[in-house]
Design a protein around this motif. Structure first.
Motif, PDB file in Angstrom:
ATOM      1  N   MET A   1     -20.476   3.906 -18.567  1.00  0.00           N
ATOM      2  CA  MET A   1     -19.182   3.560 -19.123  1.00  0.00           C
ATOM      3  C   MET A   1     -19.277   3.644 -20.647  1.00  0.00           C
ATOM      4  SD  MET A   1     -16.945   0.050 -18.579  1.00  0.00           S
ATOM      5  CE  MET A   1     -16.491   0.485 -16.915  1.00  0.00           C
ATOM      6  N   ASN A   2     -18.224   4.103 -21.272  1.00  0.00           N
ATOM      7  CA  ASN A   2     -18.216   4.146 -22.737  1.00  0.00           C
ATOM      8  C   ASN A   2     -17.411   2.954 -23.279  1.00  0.00           C
ATOM      9  OD1 ASN A   2     -15.403   4.827 -22.892  1.00  0.00           O
ATOM     10  ND2 ASN A   2     -15.900   6.985 -22.580  1.00  0.00           N
ATOM     11  N   THR A   3     -17.406   2.806 -24.595  1.00  0.00           N
ATOM     12  CA  THR A   3     -16.772   1.623 -25.200  1.00  0.00           C
ATOM     13  C   THR A   3     -15.262   1.586 -24.965  1.00  0.00           C
ATOM     14  OG1 THR A   3     -16.691   2.729 -27.351  1.00  0.00           O
ATOM     15  CG2 THR A   3     -18.556   1.274 -26.947  1.00  0.00           C
ATOM     16  N   GLU A   4     -14.597   2.736 -24.965  1.00  0.00           N
ATOM     17  CA  GLU A   4     -13.153   2.748 -24.713  1.00  0.00           C
ATOM     18  C   GLU A   4     -12.832   2.286 -23.298  1.00  0.00           C
ATOM     19  OE1 GLU A   4     -11.442   6.547 -25.650  1.00  0.00           O
ATOM     20  OE2 GLU A   4     -12.224   6.518 -27.695  1.00  0.00           O
ATOM     21  N   GLN A   5     -13.595   2.773 -22.328  1.00  0.00           N
ATOM     22  CA  GLN A   5     -13.405   2.356 -20.945  1.00  0.00           C
ATOM     23  C   GLN A   5     -13.675   0.858 -20.803  1.00  0.00           C
ATOM     24  OE1 GLN A   5     -16.289   5.136 -19.445  1.00  0.00           O
ATOM     25  NE2 GLN A   5     -14.724   6.426 -18.506  1.00  0.00           N
ATOM     26  N   PHE A   6     -14.706   0.375 -21.489  1.00  0.00           N
ATOM     27  CA  PHE A   6     -15.054  -1.034 -21.435  1.00  0.00           C
ATOM     28  C   PHE A   6     -13.927  -1.892 -22.021  1.00  0.00           C
ATOM     29  CE2 PHE A   6     -17.453  -4.722 -23.308  1.00  0.00           C
ATOM     30  CZ  PHE A   6     -17.757  -5.326 -22.099  1.00  0.00           C
ATOM     31  N   GLN A   7     -13.365  -1.455 -23.147  1.00  0.00           N
ATOM     32  CA  GLN A   7     -12.256  -2.191 -23.759  1.00  0.00           C
ATOM     33  C   GLN A   7     -11.072  -2.296 -22.799  1.00  0.00           C
ATOM     34  OE1 GLN A   7     -12.266  -3.911 -26.411  1.00  0.00           O
ATOM     35  NE2 GLN A   7     -13.300  -2.922 -28.111  1.00  0.00           N
ATOM     36  N   ARG A   8     -10.767  -1.195 -22.095  1.00  0.00           N
ATOM     37  CA  ARG A   8      -9.663  -1.212 -21.124  1.00  0.00           C
ATOM     38  C   ARG A   8      -9.972  -2.183 -19.979  1.00  0.00           C
ATOM     39  NH1 ARG A   8      -9.431   4.365 -22.238  1.00  0.00           N
ATOM     40  NH2 ARG A   8     -10.561   4.901 -20.343  1.00  0.00           N
ATOM     41  N   LEU A   9     -11.212  -2.171 -19.508  1.00  0.00           N
ATOM     42  CA  LEU A   9     -11.621  -3.090 -18.451  1.00  0.00           C
ATOM     43  C   LEU A   9     -11.431  -4.544 -18.883  1.00  0.00           C
ATOM     44  CD1 LEU A   9     -13.102  -3.568 -15.677  1.00  0.00           C
ATOM     45  CD2 LEU A   9     -15.209  -3.630 -17.012  1.00  0.00           C
TER      46      LEU A   9
ATOM     47  N   GLU B   1      -8.896  -7.424 -17.236  1.00  0.00           N
ATOM     48  CA  GLU B   1      -9.450  -8.649 -16.662  1.00  0.00           C
ATOM     49  C   GLU B   1      -9.181  -9.888 -17.527  1.00  0.00           C
ATOM     50  OE1 GLU B   1     -13.559  -7.984 -15.653  1.00  0.00           O
ATOM     51  OE2 GLU B   1     -13.036  -6.527 -14.121  1.00  0.00           O
ATOM     52  N   GLY B   2      -8.414  -9.717 -18.619  1.00  0.00           N
ATOM     53  CA  GLY B   2      -8.031 -10.847 -19.455  1.00  0.00           C
ATOM     54  C   GLY B   2      -9.135 -11.386 -20.352  1.00  0.00           C
ATOM     55  N   PHE B   3     -10.102 -10.539 -20.696  1.00  0.00           N
ATOM     56  CA  PHE B   3     -11.183 -10.945 -21.592  1.00  0.00           C
ATOM     57  C   PHE B   3     -10.824 -10.608 -23.042  1.00  0.00           C
ATOM     58  CE2 PHE B   3     -13.503 -11.179 -17.710  1.00  0.00           C
ATOM     59  CZ  PHE B   3     -14.595 -11.998 -17.953  1.00  0.00           C
ATOM     60  N   PRO B   4     -11.279 -11.427 -23.988  1.00  0.00           N
ATOM     61  CA  PRO B   4     -11.000 -11.167 -25.408  1.00  0.00           C
ATOM     62  C   PRO B   4     -11.886 -10.046 -25.975  1.00  0.00           C
ATOM     63  CG  PRO B   4     -12.350 -13.128 -25.190  1.00  0.00           C
ATOM     64  CD  PRO B   4     -12.004 -12.676 -23.791  1.00  0.00           C
ATOM     65  N   GLU B   5     -11.619  -9.705 -27.236  1.00  0.00           N
ATOM     66  CA  GLU B   5     -12.417  -8.695 -27.944  1.00  0.00           C
ATOM     67  C   GLU B   5     -13.899  -9.045 -27.856  1.00  0.00           C
ATOM     68  OE1 GLU B   5     -12.006  -5.730 -29.976  1.00  0.00           O
ATOM     69  OE2 GLU B   5     -10.180  -5.775 -28.768  1.00  0.00           O
ATOM     70  N   PRO B   6     -14.747  -8.059 -27.614  1.00  0.00           N
ATOM     71  CA  PRO B   6     -16.180  -8.346 -27.533  1.00  0.00           C
ATOM     72  C   PRO B   6     -16.821  -8.452 -28.916  1.00  0.00           C
ATOM     73  CG  PRO B   6     -15.803  -6.011 -27.170  1.00  0.00           C
ATOM     74  CD  PRO B   6     -14.448  -6.661 -27.302  1.00  0.00           C
ATOM     75  N   VAL B   7     -17.986  -9.076 -28.924  1.00  0.00           N
ATOM     76  CA  VAL B   7     -18.807  -9.143 -30.134  1.00  0.00           C
ATOM     77  C   VAL B   7     -20.103  -8.392 -29.846  1.00  0.00           C
ATOM     78  CG1 VAL B   7     -17.854 -11.332 -30.932  1.00  0.00           C
ATOM     79  CG2 VAL B   7     -19.857 -11.335 -29.458  1.00  0.00           C
ATOM     80  N   GLU B   8     -20.711  -7.875 -30.904  1.00  0.00           N
ATOM     81  CA  GLU B   8     -21.977  -7.164 -30.738  1.00  0.00           C
ATOM     82  C   GLU B   8     -23.135  -8.163 -30.771  1.00  0.00           C
ATOM     83  OE1 GLU B   8     -22.623  -3.146 -32.520  1.00  0.00           O
ATOM     84  OE2 GLU B   8     -24.251  -4.215 -33.544  1.00  0.00           O
ATOM     85  N   VAL B   9     -24.029  -8.044 -29.799  1.00  0.00           N
ATOM     86  CA  VAL B   9     -25.198  -8.906 -29.698  1.00  0.00           C
ATOM     87  C   VAL B   9     -26.432  -8.013 -29.726  1.00  0.00           C
ATOM     88  CG1 VAL B   9     -26.434 -10.567 -28.248  1.00  0.00           C
ATOM     89  CG2 VAL B   9     -23.932 -10.571 -28.299  1.00  0.00           C
ATOM     90  N   GLU B  10     -27.451  -8.448 -30.456  1.00  0.00           N
ATOM     91  CA  GLU B  10     -28.698  -7.690 -30.517  1.00  0.00           C
ATOM     92  C   GLU B  10     -29.868  -8.634 -30.282  1.00  0.00           C
ATOM     93  OE1 GLU B  10     -30.778  -4.319 -33.395  1.00  0.00           O
ATOM     94  OE2 GLU B  10     -28.879  -5.219 -33.960  1.00  0.00           O
TER      95      GLU B  10
ATOM     96  N   GLU C   1     -17.517 -17.167 -18.804  1.00  0.00           N
ATOM     97  CA  GLU C   1     -17.847 -15.935 -18.085  1.00  0.00           C
ATOM     98  C   GLU C   1     -18.215 -14.876 -19.119  1.00  0.00           C
ATOM     99  OE1 GLU C   1     -15.177 -14.469 -14.892  1.00  0.00           O
ATOM    100  OE2 GLU C   1     -13.966 -16.201 -15.493  1.00  0.00           O
ATOM    101  N   VAL C   2     -19.035 -13.917 -18.714  1.00  0.00           N
ATOM    102  CA  VAL C   2     -19.452 -12.844 -19.615  1.00  0.00           C
ATOM    103  C   VAL C   2     -19.229 -11.491 -18.945  1.00  0.00           C
ATOM    104  CG1 VAL C   2     -21.412 -11.766 -20.823  1.00  0.00           C
ATOM    105  CG2 VAL C   2     -21.246 -14.267 -20.689  1.00  0.00           C
ATOM    106  N   ARG C   3     -18.682 -10.557 -19.707  1.00  0.00           N
ATOM    107  CA  ARG C   3     -18.669  -9.138 -19.353  1.00  0.00           C
ATOM    108  C   ARG C   3     -19.304  -8.451 -20.551  1.00  0.00           C
ATOM    109  NH1 ARG C   3     -17.187 -11.409 -15.664  1.00  0.00           N
ATOM    110  NH2 ARG C   3     -15.588 -10.979 -14.111  1.00  0.00           N
TER     111      ARG C   3
ATOM    112  N   LEU D   1     -22.239  -5.101 -26.236  1.00  0.00           N
ATOM    113  CA  LEU D   1     -20.947  -5.693 -26.577  1.00  0.00           C
ATOM    114  C   LEU D   1     -20.658  -6.730 -25.513  1.00  0.00           C
ATOM    115  CD1 LEU D   1     -18.873  -2.487 -27.414  1.00  0.00           C
ATOM    116  CD2 LEU D   1     -19.937  -4.095 -29.002  1.00  0.00           C
ATOM    117  N   ALA D   2     -20.431  -7.970 -25.922  1.00  0.00           N
ATOM    118  CA  ALA D   2     -20.204  -9.054 -24.972  1.00  0.00           C
ATOM    119  C   ALA D   2     -18.860  -9.710 -25.217  1.00  0.00           C
ATOM    120  CB  ALA D   2     -21.317 -10.111 -25.095  1.00  0.00           C
ATOM    121  N   SER D   3     -18.122  -9.883 -24.135  1.00  0.00           N
ATOM    122  CA  SER D   3     -16.858 -10.608 -24.182  1.00  0.00           C
ATOM    123  C   SER D   3     -17.025 -11.876 -23.367  1.00  0.00           C
ATOM    124  CB  SER D   3     -15.729  -9.751 -23.601  1.00  0.00           C
ATOM    125  OG  SER D   3     -14.514 -10.465 -23.636  1.00  0.00           O
ATOM    126  N   ARG D   4     -16.532 -12.964 -23.912  1.00  0.00           N
ATOM    127  CA  ARG D   4     -16.715 -14.280 -23.288  1.00  0.00           C
ATOM    128  C   ARG D   4     -15.353 -14.903 -23.004  1.00  0.00           C
ATOM    129  NH1 ARG D   4     -20.552 -14.248 -28.082  1.00  0.00           N
ATOM    130  NH2 ARG D   4     -22.565 -13.790 -27.099  1.00  0.00           N
TER     131      ARG D   4
END
Length: 89
Positions: free
Chosen positions: A1-9, A13-22, A37-39, A84-87
């Motif tokens: 999956m790419n980032t655009e597809q992930f953003q649409r997902l 599913e009602g998740f907020p903007e993701p943050v980058e985690v390293e 919950e985490v995606r 990229l994690a959305s909580r």
């Protein structure tokens, strides 16, 4: 999956903007839980997540999910991991 597809997902599913985690190479987090919950979309490196004694490896392009207060541990590959994690509360 790419980032655009992930953003649409996330939107579907009602998740907020993701943050980058390293996370650092060859490191780990022992059993823990989150009060949300985490995606997440792996964008670089790898992560192994263990839930109820079963481990699964995720590489770039893979999405992983964690439920509210789901106890899990994490370990990171030789390159570490960036995702990229959305909580969602």
């Amino acid at each position: 999956m790419n980032t655009e597809q992930f953003q649409r997902l996330l939107e579907q599913e009602g998740f907020p903007e993701p943050v980058e985690v390293e996370q650092a190479p060859n490191s780990q987090l022992s059993n823990h839980e989150h009060l949300f919950e985490v995606r997440a979309l792996v964008i670089q490196g790898s992560i192994d997540i263990t839930i109820h004694g079963k481990s699964r490896a995720y590489q770039a392009g893979d999405v992983f999910e964690l439920g509210f207060k789901e106890v899990h541990s994490e370990s990171y590959g030789p390159e570490g991991v960036k995702y990229l994690a959305s909580r969602k509360q």
